[in-house]
Write an enzyme that holds these catalytic residues in place. Structure first.
Site, PDB file in Angstrom:
ATOM      1  N   THR A  65     -36.896 -19.057  70.968  1.00 31.56           N
ATOM      2  CA  THR A  65     -37.928 -19.614  70.303  1.00 31.56           C
ATOM      3  C   THR A  65     -37.953 -19.841  68.879  1.00 31.56           C
ATOM      4  O   THR A  65     -37.771 -18.984  67.982  1.00 31.56           O
ATOM      5  CB  THR A  65     -39.067 -18.411  70.431  1.00 31.56           C
ATOM      6  OG1 THR A  65     -39.236 -18.069  72.061  1.00 31.56           O
ATOM      7  CG2 THR A  65     -40.585 -18.942  70.241  1.00 31.56           C
ATOM      8  N   GLY A 318     -46.559 -23.080  75.091  1.00 29.98           N
ATOM      9  CA  GLY A 318     -45.421 -23.015  74.599  1.00 29.98           C
ATOM     10  C   GLY A 318     -44.818 -21.755  74.392  1.00 29.98           C
ATOM     11  O   GLY A 318     -44.834 -20.920  75.648  1.00 29.98           O
ATOM     12  N   GLU A 319     -44.144 -21.370  73.095  1.00 33.18           N
ATOM     13  CA  GLU A 319     -43.317 -20.115  73.315  1.00 33.18           C
ATOM     14  C   GLU A 319     -42.076 -19.995  74.175  1.00 33.18           C
ATOM     15  O   GLU A 319     -41.210 -18.934  73.794  1.00 33.18           O
ATOM     16  CB  GLU A 319     -44.105 -18.915  73.448  1.00 33.18           C
ATOM     17  CG  GLU A 319     -45.482 -18.706  72.565  1.00 33.18           C
ATOM     18  CD  GLU A 319     -46.316 -17.609  72.849  1.00 33.18           C
ATOM     19  OE1 GLU A 319     -47.585 -17.518  72.152  1.00 33.18           O
ATOM     20  OE2 GLU A 319     -46.028 -16.731  73.643  1.00 33.18           O
ATOM     21  N   GLY A 320     -42.061 -20.621  74.914  1.00 34.30           N
ATOM     22  CA  GLY A 320     -40.930 -20.496  76.099  1.00 34.30           C
ATOM     23  C   GLY A 320     -41.322 -19.733  77.419  1.00 34.30           C
ATOM     24  O   GLY A 320     -40.796 -19.523  78.259  1.00 34.30           O
TER      25      GLY A 320
END
Length: 353
Positions: A65, A318-320
Site C-alpha cells: 500500500t 482503494g488501500e488494496g
C-alpha cells in the site's frame, strides 16, 4: 532512463508457453467437464505461465500500500482534508483499516510505504520510507514533479517489491492511500486512453454534482497546463501523476521482472498500471485486475489494459482491498489445479461410452 529502471524493464520476459500448455492439459483431465470452472481455469493457466511452473504455487502473499499526498487538493477537489493521509497510514500500521482485515483473512502481509506523505509520521512506525517529497505540486498550476522524481518514485516501487520477493513472495497486490488521488488518476486515464475528462472522472469520496463539475474543470486545466505526452509514461507521471502512482508502477514492473504475478487494485492502482504498461507493454501479461471500481474511469483503464476484473463488488475504497480479494481467488485457482484429482486418480470415467 536510469540503470535500475532500464534493467528491470529488460528483465520482463514473455510468459512460459510450455508451462501454460501443461497447466491447460491438466485442467482438461481434472474431475469436471472441461471449462466448467470458467475463469478459475484461465487464471491458473496464466499463473503457470508467469511462474514458469506447470502447477503454480501461491503461499506467500503481500499487499503493498503506497501512500502519498497531492498538491491539487488546494483546488478543493474532494471532501477530506490532507491530514487524513498520515492518519490513515497510522491506521494501516495499527491493523485497523479494511485492508488489514481482509489481508488477515487471506493470510497476506500488508507493506505500507511512505512515497510522499505531506504530514509527519512517527519515526518508529513500521512504514517503509521512500518519500520523494512532501506531496506533489498542484497539477492545476504546473507539473506534479520533476522527471527525476518520477523515475525515483518508480524505482522506489521496484526496490520495495524486490525486498519483499527476497523475503518470499508468490503473488503481490497493489494498494494506495492519498487524499485527492482520484484527480491525478482521472487525468492519467483521460490522457492515456484518449477519452474525455468528463467520461473518466467520478465522485471520489462522494462529491455533489456541482463538486464533480468543478473537479472535471480542474483536471481539464491540469492537462491543458502541462500538456503530457500520452506515449511517454515518465512524462505523464511527472506532469499529472503522484508519487504513490509511480510507486505502484514500480511494483508492477519489479514483480514482472521477477516472475511474480501482480493483482492490481482500483482506480489509483489502475493509473499506476497504465504508466507501467506504457514503459513495458510486456508487463501487462503479469497483471490481474482484482476488481472493477465504481469510478467510471476504471472500466476505461481495464479496457485499455485488456484486463477483465476478477470480481465486481462496487468497491471504491482503494488501500488494496480489491486486490486482496483477487489474490484469494488467484490462490484458489492454483490450489484447484494442484489438489483436485484427475479422472484417472479418482477412478472416474472421463467420457460416456
Amino acid at each position: 532512463m536510469s540503470q535500475l529502471l532500464a534493467k528491470t524493464i529488460a528483465a520482463i520476459k514473455p510468459l512460459d508457453k510450455t508451462a501454460m500448455e501443461k497447466a491447460a492439459t491438466r485442467q482438461d483431465i481434472l474431475t469436471k467437464p472441461q471449462g466448467a470452472l470458467g475463469r478459475l481455469e484461465e487464471i491458473s493457466i496464466r499463473l503457470a505461465g508467469i511462474q514458469g511452473k506447470a502447477i503454480p504455487v501461491i503461499k506467500t502473499k503481500a499487499v503493498i500500500t503506497m501512500a502519498g499526498d497531492h498538491g491539487v487538493v488546494a483546488e478543493k477537489v474532494g471532501n477530506y482534508p490532507q491530514e487524513v493521509t498520515p492518519q490513515m497510514v497510522l491506521n494501516f500500521v495499527r491493523g485497523g483499516a479494511a485492508i488489514n482485515v481482509i489481508a488477515r483473512q487471506i493470510g497476506a502481509r500488508v507493506v505500507v510505504v511512505n512515497m510522499g506523505v505531506a504530514g509527519d509520521l512517527p519515526a518508529d512506525i513500521r512504514v517503509v520510507d521512500k518519500r520523494v517529497a512532501r506531496g506533489t505540486g498542484n497539477i492545476a498550476r504546473g507539473p506534479a514533479m520533476t522527471e527525476a522524481q518520477a523515475i525515483q518514485s518508480i524505482e522506489a516501487g521496484i526496490e520495495v517489491v524486490n525486498a519483499e520477493i527476497d523475503k518470499g513472495l508468490d503473488i503481490v497486490g497493489t494498494g494506495d492511500m492519498g487524499i485527492g488521488n482520484t484527480t491525478p488518476s482521472a487525468a492519467i486515464c483521460a490522457v492515456m486512453s484518449g477519452q474525455s475528462v468528463d467520461k473518466v472522472t467520478g465522485r471520489g469520496t462522494g462529491l455533489s454534482d456541482e463538486q464533480l463539475q468543478h473537479k472535471i474543470k480542474v483536471i481539464e486545466k491540469a492537462i491543458a497546463v502541462n500538456k503530457p505526452d500520452a506515449k511517454n509514461g515518465i512524462d505523464v507521471l511527472s506532469k499529472i501523476g503522484g508519487f504513490e502512482i509511480g510507486g505502484i508502477a514500480g511494483v508492477i514492473l519489479g514483480a514482472a521482472a521477477r516472475g511474480v504475478p501482480v493483482v492490481v487494485d482500483g482506480f489509483i492502482s489502475g493509473a499506476g498500471a497504465l504508466i507501467a504498461e506504457a514503459l513495458a507493454p510486456q508487463a501487462r501479461e503479469y497483471m490481474f485486475l482484482g476488481h472493477l471500481s465504481v469510478e467510471p474511469g476504471h472500466r476505461i483503464m481495464a479496457d485499455k489494459l485488456g484486463l477483465k476484473p476478477i470480481v465486481t463488488l462496487d468497491l471504491r475504497l482503494g488501500e488494496g482491498t480489491g486486490a486482496a480479494f483477487g489474490i484469494f481467488i488467484a490462490e484458489t485457482s492454483a490450489r484447484i489445479l494442484a489438489e483436485m484429482a484427475t479422472f484417472g486418480e479418482a477412478g472416474v470415467s472421463e467420457k460416456a461410452e
